[in-house]
Motif scaffolding. Structure first.
Motif, mmCIF file in Angstrom:
data_model
loop_
_atom_site.group_PDB
_atom_site.id
_atom_site.type_symbol
_atom_site.label_atom_id
_atom_site.label_comp_id
_atom_site.label_asym_id
_atom_site.label_seq_id
_atom_site.Cartn_x
_atom_site.Cartn_y
_atom_site.Cartn_z
ATOM 1 N N ARG A 143 0.841 -1.195 0.000
ATOM 2 C CA ARG A 143 0.000 0.000 0.000
ATOM 3 C C ARG A 143 0.875 1.244 0.000
ATOM 4 O O ARG A 143 2.064 1.185 0.356
ATOM 5 C CB ARG A 143 -0.932 -0.003 1.211
ATOM 6 C CG ARG A 143 -1.941 -1.162 1.215
ATOM 7 C CD ARG A 143 -2.926 -1.049 0.057
ATOM 8 N NE ARG A 143 -3.695 -2.251 -0.153
ATOM 9 C CZ ARG A 143 -4.960 -2.416 0.273
ATOM 10 N NH1 ARG A 143 -5.544 -1.463 0.972
ATOM 11 N NH2 ARG A 143 -5.598 -3.529 0.005
ATOM 12 N N LEU A 165 -5.375 1.614 3.657
ATOM 13 C CA LEU A 165 -4.587 0.664 4.438
ATOM 14 C C LEU A 165 -5.046 -0.768 4.185
ATOM 15 O O LEU A 165 -6.190 -1.029 3.822
ATOM 16 C CB LEU A 165 -4.690 0.990 5.934
ATOM 17 C CG LEU A 165 -4.231 2.387 6.355
ATOM 18 C CD1 LEU A 165 -4.249 2.508 7.881
ATOM 19 C CD2 LEU A 165 -2.839 2.714 5.818
ATOM 20 N N GLY A 173 -2.418 -2.958 9.417
ATOM 21 C CA GLY A 173 -3.047 -1.660 9.683
ATOM 22 C C GLY A 173 -2.217 -0.796 10.622
ATOM 23 O O GLY A 173 -1.843 0.335 10.263
ATOM 24 N N GLN A 176 1.212 0.142 8.998
ATOM 25 C CA GLN A 176 1.120 1.160 7.956
ATOM 26 C C GLN A 176 0.708 2.514 8.519
ATOM 27 O O GLN A 176 1.206 3.555 8.079
ATOM 28 C CB GLN A 176 0.140 0.694 6.876
ATOM 29 C CG GLN A 176 0.675 -0.498 6.099
ATOM 30 C CD GLN A 176 -0.337 -1.133 5.163
ATOM 31 O OE1 GLN A 176 -1.512 -0.758 5.139
ATOM 32 N NE2 GLN A 176 0.116 -2.116 4.393
ATOM 33 N N THR A 205 -5.407 0.657 14.875
ATOM 34 C CA THR A 205 -5.086 1.523 13.737
ATOM 35 C C THR A 205 -5.660 2.919 13.923
ATOM 36 O O THR A 205 -4.962 3.932 13.728
ATOM 37 C CB THR A 205 -5.637 0.903 12.433
ATOM 38 O OG1 THR A 205 -5.016 -0.362 12.213
ATOM 39 C CG2 THR A 205 -5.371 1.809 11.244
#
Length: 271
Positions: A143, A165, A173, A176, A205
């Motif tokens: 991603r 994400l 999650g 990132q 997240t």
């Protein structure tokens, strides 16, 4: 007569100097000290009720109706076979009349590119694409984070960002989102980010998002239905907190064009 002619010249010069043709802010329009931002996962312009169909016009119609200044878009196909080898990023710019866009490729897909983008009424500059980490053990997709500077009609500049994400496993999650926070921590301009975070409000997240940003909603309306569940996983957030005030936040009840509902917020700019 000579005196009257002199005043006519002066007055005429003032009219020319103040006319919209010579005033870029007047021709571009005015945000009235605010910006309307939308985030929208467009499901590669495939209406969920029509498997295999591609309807770019439907997505463009939603954007035009809601009339945001800047849009963060996710799940964009560029020249993939599944979407008929069309450039959805360029077509959405053309069909909405939003001249400025920045496409960020996440992966190769079906003979083309798949990723996210920023679409804007106003000029974009300093455009960047940042790769986000993925835990190899999860089998998740790579991603990216898409970032650009938007110059508003009043001359103010803000950084805008789009993100999508990964949902595979419990690690991608947070992994990132941590990287998104790290990248955007160095920004000197105010930032608005929108995206499909693939995570509910009580998740790690979104807790990480909330540590660095202020979301435009709490206890947010759902943005996607998965089976019997209605989930809020698409959000808009901003920083620093004192630079923006939320004038409005809304999830649009639009369920034909994509499997996600668009989210939009109007933010007053306090600088």
């Amino acid at each position: 007569m000579r005196l009257n002619y002199f005043f006519i010249l002066i007055f005429g010069g003032l009219l020319i100097a103040c006319s919209p043709k010579n005033n870029p802010a007047a021709t571009a329009g005015s945000t009235n000290g605010s910006v309307k931002f939308m985030t929208y996962n467009v499901h590669h312009c495939n209406p969920p009720s029509k498997p295999g169909a591609i309807d770019v016009d439907a997505i463009a119609g939603v954007i035009k109706k809601e009339n945001p200044d800047v849009v963060a878009l996710q799940e964009i196909d560029v020249n993939t076979r599944r979407s008929g080898s069309i450039n959805e990023a360029a077509l959405l710019s053309e069909k909405t009349g939003y001249r400025f866009f920045h496409f960020s490729k996440s992966i190769d897909h079906d003979g083309g590119d798949y990723g996210i983008m920023l679409l804007s009424k106003y000029p974009l500059s300093d455009m960047e694409t940042h790769k986000l980490p993925t835990d190899p053990a999860t089998g998740g997709e790579p991603r990216v984070l898409s970032v650009a500077t938007a110059q508003l009609p009043d001359g103010k500049k803000i950084r805008v960002a789009s993100v999508h994400l990964d949902f595979h496993g419990k690690t991608n999650g947070p992994l990132q989102m941590t990287e998104v926070n790290r990248v955007l921590a160095t920004e000197t301009l105010p930032v608005i980010i929108g995206g499909d975070f693939n995570a509910a409000e009580n998740s790690e997240t979104i807790q990480l998002l909330d540590k660095a940003f202020t979301r435009t909603c709490k206890h947010c309306a759902f943005t996607i239905e998965e089976g019997n569940e209605k989930l809020a996983i698409d959000f808009i957030a901003y920083k620093p907190d004192q630079v923006f005030s939320v004038l409005s936040h809304r999830v649009t009840e639009e369920d034909y064009a994509s499997d996600h509902r668009p989210v939009q917020a109007t933010l007053k700019i306090n600088f």
